[in-house]
Design a protein around this motif. Sequence first.
Motif, mmCIF file in Angstrom:
data_model
loop_
_atom_site.group_PDB
_atom_site.id
_atom_site.type_symbol
_atom_site.label_atom_id
_atom_site.label_comp_id
_atom_site.label_asym_id
_atom_site.label_seq_id
_atom_site.Cartn_x
_atom_site.Cartn_y
_atom_site.Cartn_z
ATOM 1 N N ALA A 1 18.812 -0.526 -76.230
ATOM 2 C CA ALA A 1 19.175 -0.817 -77.618
ATOM 3 C C ALA A 1 20.234 0.093 -78.211
ATOM 4 O O ALA A 1 20.871 -0.273 -79.203
ATOM 5 N N GLY A 2 20.417 1.315 -77.666
ATOM 6 C CA GLY A 2 21.341 2.247 -78.304
ATOM 7 C C GLY A 2 22.782 1.759 -78.293
ATOM 8 O O GLY A 2 23.201 1.104 -77.333
ATOM 9 N N PRO A 3 23.522 2.041 -79.351
ATOM 10 C CA PRO A 3 23.147 2.802 -80.548
ATOM 11 C C PRO A 3 22.503 1.968 -81.654
ATOM 12 O O PRO A 3 22.233 2.486 -82.722
ATOM 13 N N GLY A 4 22.291 0.657 -81.424
ATOM 14 C CA GLY A 4 21.500 -0.105 -82.371
ATOM 15 C C GLY A 4 22.166 -1.296 -83.026
ATOM 16 O O GLY A 4 21.533 -1.977 -83.837
ATOM 17 N N GLY A 5 23.418 -1.575 -82.699
ATOM 18 C CA GLY A 5 24.114 -2.680 -83.344
ATOM 19 C C GLY A 5 23.447 -4.024 -83.105
ATOM 20 O O GLY A 5 23.152 -4.762 -84.053
ATOM 21 N N LYS A 6 23.200 -4.363 -81.838
ATOM 22 C CA LYS A 6 22.559 -5.648 -81.547
ATOM 23 C C LYS A 6 21.124 -5.662 -82.044
ATOM 24 O O LYS A 6 20.623 -6.695 -82.502
#
Length: 466
Positions: A282-287
């Motif tokens: 998941a990083g850094p979290g945009g999607k």
Amino acid sequence: MAESQHRSQHRSNSGSHRGRRPKRTIDKVRLAAFEAMSEITGQGAYANLVGPAVINHHQLSGRDAALATELINGTCRALGTYEMIIEEASGRDTRDLDPDVVDVLCLGTHQLLGMRTPPHAAIDTTVNLAGAVVGERVVGLVNAILRKITRHDLDGWTSILAEGLTGADELAVRHLHPRWIGHAYADLLPAEEVGPALAANNVAAVPTLVARPGLSTVEELVTAGATATGPSPYAASYKGNPADLLAVREGRAAVQDAGSQLVATALARAEAPDGWWLDLCAGPGGKAGLLTGLAAERDERLLAVEVAPHRADLVARTLRAHVTARPVTICADGTRPAWPQGRFARVMADVPCSGLGALRRRPESRWRRTPDDVTDLIRLQQDLLHSAVEAAQPGGVIAYVTCSPHADETAGVVEAVLAERSDLELIDAPSLLPEVTDAALGWYVQLWPHRHGTDAMFLALLRRRS
């Protein structure tokens, strides 16, 4: 050709150049650019991180900040090409030169060949920089090499470097890329598109905003001064500083490439059972931010997983705005599941990759990556895809995503996993993105900067059979 990667092995152990007292008077813009290049080539720093840091350190703003940014990013973008030009002009291997001198020369070469700086100004400021940060002993050498470089413009120099080359080799050199990347593009694109595709990587990406579902809308962003851009239904562009927008400051909207938005949208549109969603890397979290909103529209929840603690923290910060959606973030290894198997309705596996699809955003990366980097990633990519499949429930959908068009880490990985399993079937991914034309690669989606104005994202959708 001398590779820019080698410099960290030959540079002195003096560390960062910030705070060094120059012996000459020198403008802050060139000094900031040199300090950034020193960290990029000597310490493996990233231009998009170190550039703003040195600009802030020198308190540059307005035109000075823009000039420093162009010096840094433009030099990084053509770094390997500039090194070859320096070698051709000087008759010396750049590995035999002081690494600081090479950085200075590359900055000067960019001013001479990649900017509108008058030659006398480019040479004078670069010679001054060399004297200040390296010493008077190199001033004559730098002056002589730069004067030889003025004999041709950039097209002239790339013609010299490409002499005797044909096809993808010639196009790669003319468009400031390593030749192996030219071949990777030529394996996927019609011959007439290879040049435009490479050229698109030399145009800085315009920041795109995402209106996170349930938190903001494109209409809200447009009212605040943005422009709806597509092809993602959640995308908008804003010419100013995104932080000026209230929705961005509050985490209800964010900067995210439209290609990243589209692959998440396709996963959400696929037919799947009810249940939890999983973002495996998941990083850094945009999607994860977009997926959380899309899951909440179905009254479903997202588990976001990231192996690196600092990146997991970034994911958690991104998802804080989704209070009512109640997403969960954990720090864990995607290849060693810390969650129930066979339980997730939708799984996003945006795996670590070479990043060849984001070269316009990461100007230095084309000269750092090698074919071996792609080979080294394939096993991890396959393991993560297997893990994503195991996490999906029967009927669940898995999105395999890379920010790379390279066949070995895209279709090659998917087909290898399909050959090893009997519980998977491909979904027609292009049919789920009807707003995007000319992106179908069989049953896969392959986006391109020169076609779609997005990063070169790859998407495969698979369904786990009972």
